[in-house]
Design an enzyme around this catalytic site. Sequence first.
Site, PDB file in Angstrom:
ATOM      1  N   GLY A  12       8.639  -7.676  47.842  1.00 26.13           N
ATOM      2  CA  GLY A  12       9.923  -6.985  47.926  1.00 26.13           C
ATOM      3  C   GLY A  12      10.153  -6.520  49.357  1.00 26.13           C
ATOM      4  O   GLY A  12       9.605  -7.086  50.314  1.00 26.13           O
ATOM      5  N   PHE A  13      10.942  -5.469  49.504  1.00 27.58           N
ATOM      6  CA  PHE A  13      11.297  -5.011  50.852  1.00 27.58           C
ATOM      7  C   PHE A  13      10.066  -4.557  51.640  1.00 27.58           C
ATOM      8  O   PHE A  13       9.870  -4.955  52.784  1.00 27.58           O
ATOM      9  CB  PHE A  13      12.327  -3.886  50.770  1.00 27.58           C
ATOM     10  CG  PHE A  13      13.699  -4.390  50.455  1.00 27.58           C
ATOM     11  CD1 PHE A  13      14.438  -5.054  51.415  1.00 27.58           C
ATOM     12  CD2 PHE A  13      14.246  -4.220  49.194  1.00 27.58           C
ATOM     13  CE1 PHE A  13      15.713  -5.539  51.137  1.00 27.58           C
ATOM     14  CE2 PHE A  13      15.526  -4.689  48.899  1.00 27.58           C
ATOM     15  CZ  PHE A  13      16.257  -5.344  49.871  1.00 27.58           C
ATOM     16  N   GLU A 173      28.535   0.474  40.687  1.00 27.63           N
ATOM     17  CA  GLU A 173      28.874  -0.886  41.117  1.00 27.63           C
ATOM     18  C   GLU A 173      29.047  -1.813  39.914  1.00 27.63           C
ATOM     19  O   GLU A 173      29.966  -2.639  39.871  1.00 27.63           O
ATOM     20  CB  GLU A 173      27.787  -1.415  42.065  1.00 27.63           C
ATOM     21  CG  GLU A 173      27.843  -0.693  43.402  1.00 27.63           C
ATOM     22  CD  GLU A 173      26.708  -1.022  44.368  1.00 27.63           C
ATOM     23  OE1 GLU A 173      26.928  -0.940  45.577  1.00 27.63           O
ATOM     24  OE2 GLU A 173      25.606  -1.358  43.914  1.00 27.63           O
ATOM     25  N   ASP A 311       8.949   2.239  46.886  1.00 23.04           N
ATOM     26  CA  ASP A 311       9.289   2.950  45.644  1.00 23.04           C
ATOM     27  C   ASP A 311       8.084   3.513  44.892  1.00 23.04           C
ATOM     28  O   ASP A 311       8.250   4.376  44.030  1.00 23.04           O
ATOM     29  CB  ASP A 311      10.016   1.991  44.692  1.00 23.04           C
ATOM     30  CG  ASP A 311      11.477   1.818  45.046  1.00 23.04           C
ATOM     31  OD1 ASP A 311      11.903   2.372  46.081  1.00 23.04           O
ATOM     32  OD2 ASP A 311      12.189   1.137  44.290  1.00 23.04           O
TER      33      ASP A 311
HETATM   34  C1  LIG Z   1      19.835  -2.786  40.814  1.00 26.82           C
HETATM   35  C2  LIG Z   1      19.338  -2.088  42.055  1.00 26.82           C
HETATM   36  C3  LIG Z   1      20.229  -1.762  43.062  1.00 26.82           C
HETATM   37  C4  LIG Z   1      19.782  -1.126  44.211  1.00 26.82           C
HETATM   38  N1  LIG Z   1      20.679  -0.838  45.202  1.00 26.82           N
HETATM   39  C5  LIG Z   1      20.233  -0.307  46.366  1.00 26.82           C
HETATM   40  C6  LIG Z   1      21.119  -0.095  47.444  1.00 26.82           C
HETATM   41  O1  LIG Z   1      22.331  -0.348  47.343  1.00 26.82           O
HETATM   42  N2  LIG Z   1      20.607   0.413  48.603  1.00 26.82           N
HETATM   43  C7  LIG Z   1      19.275   0.699  48.738  1.00 26.82           C
HETATM   44  O2  LIG Z   1      18.852   1.122  49.807  1.00 26.82           O
HETATM   45  N3  LIG Z   1      18.422   0.534  47.725  1.00 26.82           N
HETATM   46  C8  LIG Z   1      18.857   0.023  46.546  1.00 26.82           C
HETATM   47  N4  LIG Z   1      17.981  -0.180  45.521  1.00 26.82           N
HETATM   48  C9  LIG Z   1      16.592   0.252  45.677  1.00 26.82           C
HETATM   49  C10 LIG Z   1      15.787  -0.750  46.485  1.00 26.82           C
HETATM   50  O3  LIG Z   1      16.011  -2.050  46.023  1.00 26.82           O
HETATM   51  C11 LIG Z   1      14.310  -0.354  46.363  1.00 26.82           C
HETATM   52  O4  LIG Z   1      14.166   0.938  46.890  1.00 26.82           O
HETATM   53  C12 LIG Z   1      13.421  -1.329  47.124  1.00 26.82           C
HETATM   54  O5  LIG Z   1      13.509  -2.615  46.568  1.00 26.82           O
HETATM   55  C13 LIG Z   1      11.977  -0.845  47.106  1.00 26.82           C
HETATM   56  O6  LIG Z   1      11.182  -1.764  47.798  1.00 26.82           O
HETATM   57  P1  LIG Z   1       9.654  -1.960  47.403  1.00 26.82           P
HETATM   58  O7  LIG Z   1       9.096  -2.909  48.390  1.00 26.82           O
HETATM   59  O8  LIG Z   1       9.019  -0.647  47.228  1.00 26.82           O
HETATM   60  O9  LIG Z   1       9.694  -2.616  45.952  1.00 26.82           O
HETATM   61  P2  LIG Z   1      10.416  -3.937  45.464  1.00 26.82           P
HETATM   62  O10 LIG Z   1      11.455  -4.388  46.410  1.00 26.82           O
HETATM   63  O11 LIG Z   1      10.815  -3.641  44.053  1.00 26.82           O
HETATM   64  O12 LIG Z   1       9.265  -5.018  45.461  1.00 26.82           O
HETATM   65  C14 LIG Z   1       8.177  -4.962  44.597  1.00 26.82           C
HETATM   66  C15 LIG Z   1       7.444  -6.280  44.679  1.00 26.82           C
HETATM   67  O13 LIG Z   1       6.200  -6.151  44.033  1.00 26.82           O
HETATM   68  C16 LIG Z   1       5.995  -7.216  43.107  1.00 26.82           C
HETATM   69  N5  LIG Z   1       5.112  -6.700  42.062  1.00 26.82           N
HETATM   70  C17 LIG Z   1       5.350  -5.695  41.192  1.00 26.82           C
HETATM   71  N6  LIG Z   1       4.259  -5.466  40.442  1.00 26.82           N
HETATM   72  C18 LIG Z   1       3.317  -6.360  40.831  1.00 26.82           C
HETATM   73  C19 LIG Z   1       1.976  -6.617  40.442  1.00 26.82           C
HETATM   74  N7  LIG Z   1       1.367  -5.915  39.485  1.00 26.82           N
HETATM   75  N8  LIG Z   1       1.312  -7.604  41.060  1.00 26.82           N
HETATM   76  C20 LIG Z   1       1.900  -8.341  42.048  1.00 26.82           C
HETATM   77  N9  LIG Z   1       3.163  -8.120  42.464  1.00 26.82           N
HETATM   78  C21 LIG Z   1       3.853  -7.131  41.871  1.00 26.82           C
HETATM   79  C22 LIG Z   1       7.399  -7.574  42.661  1.00 26.82           C
HETATM   80  O14 LIG Z   1       7.451  -8.892  42.140  1.00 26.82           O
HETATM   81  C23 LIG Z   1       8.159  -7.432  43.987  1.00 26.82           C
HETATM   82  O15 LIG Z   1       8.005  -8.597  44.749  1.00 26.82           O
HETATM   83  C24 LIG Z   1      18.404  -0.802  44.344  1.00 26.82           C
HETATM   84  C25 LIG Z   1      17.512  -1.122  43.325  1.00 26.82           C
HETATM   85  C26 LIG Z   1      17.978  -1.772  42.187  1.00 26.82           C
HETATM   86  C27 LIG Z   1      17.015  -2.119  41.095  1.00 26.82           C
END
Ligand SMILES: Cc1cc2nc3c(=O)[nH]c(=O)nc-3n(C[C@H](O)[C@H](O)[C@H](O)COP(=O)(O)OP(=O)(O)OC[C@H]3O[C@@H](n4cnc5c(N)ncnc54)[C@H](O)[C@@H]3O)c2cc1C
Length: 455
Positions: A12-13, A173, A311
Amino acid sequence: MSRHHVVIIGSGFGGLFATQKLKRADVEITLISRTSHHLFQPLLYQVATGVLSTGEIAPTTREVLRRQRNVTTLLGDVTDIDLTTKVVTSQVLGRATKTSYDSLILATGAGQSYFGNDHFSNFAPGMKSIDDALELRARIFGAFEIAELQTDPEDIKLLQTFVVVGAGPTGVEMAGQIAELAHRSLIHEYRNIDTRKSRIILIDGAPAILPTFGEKLGAKAAKRLTKMGVEIKTNAMVTDVDIDGIVVKYADGHEERIGAVCKIWAAGVSASPLAAMVGKQAGAEVDRAGRVAVLPDLTLPDHPEVFVVGDMATLDKLPGVAQVAIQGGRYAAQRIMDRLNGKPTDKPFHYHDKGNLATVSRFSAVADIGRFQFSGFFAWVIWLAVHLFYIIGFKKRLTTLLHWAVSFLGRSRSERAVTEQQATAREALELLGENWNAFQPSHQSDEKPEKGRPG
Ligand SMILES: Cc1cc2nc3c(=O)[nH]c(=O)nc-3n(C[C@H](O)[C@H](O)[C@H](O)COP(=O)(O)OP(=O)(O)OC[C@H]3O[C@@H](n4cnc5c(N)ncnc54)[C@H](O)[C@@H]3O)c2cc1C
């Protein structure tokens, strides 16, 4: 493998931007993720409502990183992390892979929370993955299709009522897009139903919508949504959800049942269970949303080699937004490079707040950027530019722009294909029973992990 080995979990991000930051570092990287794509979650609602295709918001991680020679990408659902032996175990279709690390960046994000009512998910899917968005697309467009076949006005009403639970940016949205579908895009397509008679209801337990944007912008968004035909119900807690309706309890104590076949859950998140797993081992606190408390440098207590970003981590009440994950991922990567280069590494993580954006309808958004607050067309242009900037790849930006032109300047939604499998996805999995799991291990690998290589 003699180079320092960095294992990054999650594409993810947080995970992807950490990986890219390490592009020129003298390290070997293994990126493990349960999906083979990166996901631009903020635009999932546009996949669900037929504006964008999945490819535009979910580029294949392997392709994105093809020129980064120091990274190996592995598909795998991480089921165990041993902080003592520094080994990560991931599973795919019963095959266990063990990967050891020198440094670990954990970025597995969060899932949907139903606040202890997980059975709601069958009737009101959340929106966290491509699967969710395609299933919702099937439910939204499917509701209009089935309504067209009905003769009983009560059944048509049930099918033409759409309830969105949660009035944060995602819920707003989503409600705005369904209203545009019903009142604009689809109006000439059906012969037996009038899509303009659809009810779109946005529900939230809080007293106002978009609470993180402040009172003024929340009120502007509410005014715009109301004008578009969205009914807003605030101070309303959802107490039950079933196949053809939802029950809400208002602050004054009275309850209401709203008949609706299509319900969408956009309220509440729960951190990846890996946060609690590593929190327990490191003796770090885990909050009610399942996020692990990290130190100011995003590491775990007594484990300076383990970074938790995005997150699934909590620090200084930072919001669960993409920028926190992106900046956290880049910071962790920089700290690893600094350590390897013998540079001081005591600078704590500092989040640079770039503001909040949410679209309400085509040509209308709200933007809260530093001291400035905008709404309407100007905010929408900022929204458009920012989202286009963060979409990965020139080709995807181009096709996204084309799809936006088609949907926002014209009426058409070009990505409306739904399959029977998508429409029945959740129920079909339910029928297979709770023990069914594509990632269920049938055996554990008993090979000893080699340093930096999957076992
Ligand atoms: C519908 C929606 C709309 C949003 N809109 C906005 C917005 O407009 N602006 C904004 O700033 N934020 C927005 N967000 C929030 C933003 O998307 C999150 O804060 C961000 O994606 C967090 O990044 P991350 O890397 O922590 O997790 P994520 O981007 O969720 O990435 C998690 C990654 O971990 C992987 N993963 C999970 N569990 C496992 C496991 N056990 N083993 C291996 N891989 C795993 C997943 O496949 C994914 O690739 C939104 C979120 C959603 C759901």
